[in-house]
Motif scaffolding. Structure first.
Motif, PDB file in Angstrom:
ATOM      1  N   VAL A  47       0.832  -1.199   0.000  1.00 37.10           N
ATOM      2  CA  VAL A  47       0.000   0.000   0.000  1.00 37.10           C
ATOM      3  C   VAL A  47       0.868   1.251   0.000  1.00 37.10           C
ATOM      4  O   VAL A  47       0.586   2.221  -0.716  1.00 37.10           O
ATOM      5  CB  VAL A  47      -0.959  -0.007   1.214  1.00 37.10           C
ATOM      6  N   VAL A  48       1.926   1.242   0.803  1.00 36.43           N
ATOM      7  CA  VAL A  48       2.842   2.394   0.871  1.00 36.43           C
ATOM      8  C   VAL A  48       3.470   2.656  -0.490  1.00 36.43           C
ATOM      9  O   VAL A  48       3.559   3.801  -0.949  1.00 36.43           O
ATOM     10  CB  VAL A  48       3.934   2.158   1.938  1.00 36.43           C
ATOM     11  N   SER A  49       3.900   1.588  -1.162  1.00 33.20           N
ATOM     12  CA  SER A  49       4.466   1.719  -2.498  1.00 33.20           C
ATOM     13  C   SER A  49       3.460   2.351  -3.455  1.00 33.20           C
ATOM     14  O   SER A  49       3.786   3.275  -4.222  1.00 33.20           O
ATOM     15  CB  SER A  49       4.876   0.334  -3.015  1.00 33.20           C
ATOM     16  N   GLY A  50       2.202   1.892  -3.381  1.00 34.37           N
ATOM     17  CA  GLY A  50       1.164   2.401  -4.271  1.00 34.37           C
ATOM     18  C   GLY A  50       0.811   3.845  -4.013  1.00 34.37           C
ATOM     19  O   GLY A  50       0.726   4.650  -4.949  1.00 34.37           O
ATOM     20  N   LEU A  90      14.446  -7.316  -6.057  1.00 36.16           N
ATOM     21  CA  LEU A  90      15.068  -8.325  -5.199  1.00 36.16           C
ATOM     22  C   LEU A  90      14.077  -9.410  -4.805  1.00 36.16           C
ATOM     23  O   LEU A  90      14.466 -10.496  -4.382  1.00 36.16           O
ATOM     24  CB  LEU A  90      15.669  -7.665  -3.949  1.00 36.16           C
ATOM     25  N   ARG A  91      12.811  -9.099  -4.877  1.00 33.58           N
ATOM     26  CA  ARG A  91      11.722 -10.076  -4.758  1.00 33.58           C
ATOM     27  C   ARG A  91      10.556  -9.493  -5.543  1.00 33.58           C
ATOM     28  O   ARG A  91      10.566  -8.311  -5.894  1.00 33.58           O
ATOM     29  CB  ARG A  91      11.334 -10.324  -3.289  1.00 33.58           C
ATOM     30  N   SER A  92       9.537 -10.300  -5.795  1.00 27.26           N
ATOM     31  CA  SER A  92       8.438  -9.804  -6.623  1.00 27.26           C
ATOM     32  C   SER A  92       7.527  -8.833  -5.891  1.00 27.26           C
ATOM     33  O   SER A  92       7.087  -7.832  -6.460  1.00 27.26           O
ATOM     34  CB  SER A  92       7.616 -10.976  -7.152  1.00 27.26           C
ATOM     35  N   ALA A  93       7.219  -9.088  -4.628  1.00 25.42           N
ATOM     36  CA  ALA A  93       6.284  -8.239  -3.892  1.00 25.42           C
ATOM     37  C   ALA A  93       6.904  -6.882  -3.572  1.00 25.42           C
ATOM     38  O   ALA A  93       8.118  -6.775  -3.351  1.00 25.42           O
ATOM     39  CB  ALA A  93       5.849  -8.924  -2.601  1.00 25.42           C
ATOM     40  N   PRO A  94       6.104  -5.812  -3.545  1.00 30.14           N
ATOM     41  CA  PRO A  94       6.624  -4.472  -3.236  1.00 30.14           C
ATOM     42  C   PRO A  94       7.293  -4.416  -1.867  1.00 30.14           C
ATOM     43  O   PRO A  94       6.881  -5.107  -0.932  1.00 30.14           O
ATOM     44  CB  PRO A  94       5.368  -3.596  -3.251  1.00 30.14           C
ATOM     45  N   TYR A  95       8.325  -3.593  -1.767  1.00 29.75           N
ATOM     46  CA  TYR A  95       8.986  -3.404  -0.470  1.00 29.75           C
ATOM     47  C   TYR A  95       9.342  -1.938  -0.221  1.00 29.75           C
ATOM     48  O   TYR A  95      10.152  -1.627   0.649  1.00 29.75           O
ATOM     49  CB  TYR A  95      10.236  -4.281  -0.343  1.00 29.75           C
ATOM     50  N   PHE A  96       8.711  -1.021  -0.944  1.00 30.16           N
ATOM     51  CA  PHE A  96       8.950   0.401  -0.691  1.00 30.16           C
ATOM     52  C   PHE A  96       8.378   0.748   0.679  1.00 30.16           C
ATOM     53  O   PHE A  96       7.168   0.719   0.892  1.00 30.16           O
ATOM     54  CB  PHE A  96       8.288   1.269  -1.770  1.00 30.16           C
ATOM     55  N   TRP A  97       9.236   1.068   1.613  1.00 28.93           N
ATOM     56  CA  TRP A  97       8.805   1.297   2.992  1.00 28.93           C
ATOM     57  C   TRP A  97       9.036   2.728   3.468  1.00 28.93           C
ATOM     58  O   TRP A  97       8.598   3.106   4.563  1.00 28.93           O
ATOM     59  CB  TRP A  97       9.552   0.350   3.930  1.00 28.93           C
TER      60      TRP A  97
END
Length: 432
Positions: free
Chosen positions: A212-215, A415-422
Motif C-alpha cells: 500500500v505504501v508503495s502504491g 530483489l523479490r516480486s512483492a513491493p517493499y517500498f517502505w
C-alpha cells in the motif's frame, strides 16, 4: 508308425506357420514392418501421450467476482488459459476462501482432485499454501503477492506480483492534470489547502503494508509531477474488501470533509468512488481515482480513472511454462513494459490533454527514462535518500536486507516480486 507320426507333425507345423503368417499379414500396416519393430513406436506413442497429459489448475480466491481484485485475477487466468490452450474444464475454481486453515484444506483438496498447479490470490493465503507445497512435491503452488517463496527454498513454491506502483504513478498523473485544471479554473477553495498553501489530497488504504505504501507513494509522486504544492493524508480501513462498502465510504467522506479535493484508493470495493460521486453531485468538489476496475459505473462524473493490473501477463507465462513442462520463476514481477499494468478508460471529467500526457508518461516508463521512485523527486526528513535497505527478513518490520537505492532510484520489486517500498516520504501523512 514313425513315418505317419512324422507326417502328422510336419502337417501341424505347416498349419501353424501358415496361420501365423496370415495373422501377421492381416494386422500389419502397409509397410509390412516386422511385429518387433512396431513395438518401439507404440511404446513411444504411449510416452508422448503421457507427456501430453493436460495441466489441471486449481484456483483459490479470497473473494469472488464481486471484488475487483479477485475479478482481475479471474479474468487474467481465463485469458491466459485461452492463450496457452488450457480448457475451461481443466480449471477448478474455489471462491471466498478465508485466510486460515480453510486455505490449506482447499489446496489439499485440489491436489487430491488431480491439480498439478494450485494458485491463490491473497497474501494471507501464503503460509497455508507453503504448508501444502511442503507436503505435495509433485504440485506447483503459486501464492500471488507473497514474499516467502524464495526464503522457503521449495522448488514447487512460487510468488508473483506486478509493478503496480507504475500504474499508480500514471493514475496520479491523471489526477494531477485534473488538479491543475481546477487550479486554473479557480475551483480550489481555501478549505482545500493547508496553512502553507499546499493543496490537500487524500488516499484510502487497506493496511499500512509495503504494498500500500508503495502504491500511495507512486500516486502522490504522479500528482506532484504535475502540481508541486500538494500534501496527502492517508486513512486506513484495515480491510482489503468491504462488501457493503461502508468503511471506504466513511473514509472518503471524512477525507473530503477535511478538504481533500482528490481521493485515491487501495481498497477493493466501490465505496469511495460512490461516496465521491454523491459528494460531487451535492456540491462538494472532490474527484476519485480507483483501483482494479473502472469505477465509472458508480461514479460517472467523479471517477477519473483506475490503476489496474492485467494478470494475464503473468498467468500466460506461468500456465505456458506448466504446459510445456518448464520451470516457473520463483519470483516474477513486471509492469508496463510487459503489459502487466495499465489504467482504465478516462472519465468524462478528465482534463483536456490528459490522454496525450498519459501516453507520454507511459512511454517514458516503458523505455526506462522515467523512474517512479527517482530519489531526486522526494525527500525523507528533508533529506534526499542515498542508501536504504530493501526489506525486512526477520519479521520486526524494519528493513534489513539488500540495497534498495540503485542508480539514483528506489529499485522496487527487483530483489523479490512483492513491493517493499517502505519509506515515508515528506508530504504524506498517515492518519491512523
Amino acid at each position: 508308425m514313425k513315418k505317419i507320426t512324422l507326417l502328422v507333425v510336419l502337417a501341424l507345423v505347416f498349419a501353424l506357420v501358415f496361420t501365423g503368417c496370415a495373422k501377421t499379414a492381416e494386422e500389419a500396416p502397409a509397410t509390412e514392418a516386422p511385429a518387433k519393430e512396431e513395438a518401439a513406436p507404440a511404446e513411444e506413442a504411449g510416452e508422448e501421450e503421457a507427456m501430453a497429459e493436460p495441466v489441471k489448475v486449481g484456483v483459490i480466491l479470497v473473494h469472488d467476482e464481486n471484488s475487483g481484485y479477485d475479478y482481475a485475477h479471474i479474468q487474467g487466468i481465463e485469458t491466459a488459459a485461452a492463450n496457452v490452450g488450457v480448457a475451461a474444464d481443466q480449471i477448478i475454481w474455489k471462491y471466498n476462501i478465508s485466510e486460515d486453515e480453510t486455505c490449506y484444506d482447499t489446496a489439499t483438496d485440489l491436489v487430491e482432485q488431480g491439480c498439478t498447479l494450485v494458485i491463490s490470490d491473497s497474501f494471507g493465503h501464503q503460509s497455508y499454501m507453503q504448508q501444502a507445497a511442503e507436503e505435495n512435491e509433485g504440485t506447483v503452488f503459486m501464492a500471488m503477492t507473497g514474499v516467502t517463496a524464495g526464503p522457503s527454498g521449495l522448488a514447487n513454491f512460487k510468488n508473483a506480483f506486478n509493478y503496480t506502483y507504475e500504474s499508480r504513478y500514471v493514475s496520479g498523473v491523471v489526477a494531477g492534470m485534473k488538479l491543475a485544471e481546477l487550479v486554473e479554473a479557480g475551483e480550489v477553495a481555501a478549505e482545500n489547502m493547508d496553512a502553507d498553501g499546499n493543496i490537500k489530497i487524500g488516499y484510502i488504504g487497506a493496511y499500512p503494508y509495503e504494498e500500500v505504501v508503495s502504491g500511495y507513494t507512486g500516486f502522490y509522486l504522479g500528482i506532484q509531477s504535475i502540481v508541486e504544492n500538494v500534501v496527502m493524508d492517508v486513512s486506513y480501513t484495515n480491510s482489503w474488501y468491504d462488501p457493503v462498502a461502508e468503511a471506504e465510504a466513511e473514509a472518503a467522506n471524512a477525507l473530503a470533509s477535511s478538504g481533500c479535493i482528490i481521493l485515491g484508493q487501495h481498497a477493493d470495493s466501490t465505496g469511495a468512488p460512490a461516496a465521491c460521486e454523491a459528494l460531487l453531485q451535492g456540491g462538494t468538489t472532490v474527484y476519485s481515482v480507483g483501483y482494479n476496475i473502472s469505477m465509472l459505473s458508480v461514479a460517472p462524473t467523479a471517477a477519473l480513472t483506475s490503476s489496474q493490473n492485467d494478470w494475464s501477463a503473468y498467468y500466460t507465462y506461468a500456465l505456458g511454462a506448466a504446459v510445456n513442462g518448464e520451470e516457473i520463476a520463483t519470483d516474477w514481477a513486471q509492469g508496463y513494459a510487459e503489459g502487466a499494468v495499465m489504467i482504465s478508460e478516462l472519465g468524462e471529467s478528465c482534463a483536456a490533454g490528459t490522454a496525450e500526457k498519459v501516453a507520454e508518461v507511459e512511454a517514458a516508463i516503458k523505455d526506462g527514462s522515467l523512474k517512479v521512485f527517482d530519489t531526486s523527486s522526494f525527500t525523507v526528513g528533508g533529506e534526499e535518500v542515498t542508501t536504504a535497505p530493501a526489506y525486512d527478513t526477520d519479521g520486526d518490520w524494519v528493513a534489513d536486507f539488500g540495497e534498495a537505492i540503485v542508480d539514483g532510484a528506489f529499485s522496487e520489486s527487483t530483489l523479490r516480486s512483492a513491493p517493499y517500498f517502505w519509506l515515508r516520504i515528506d508530504g504524506i501523512t498517515e492518519l491512523n
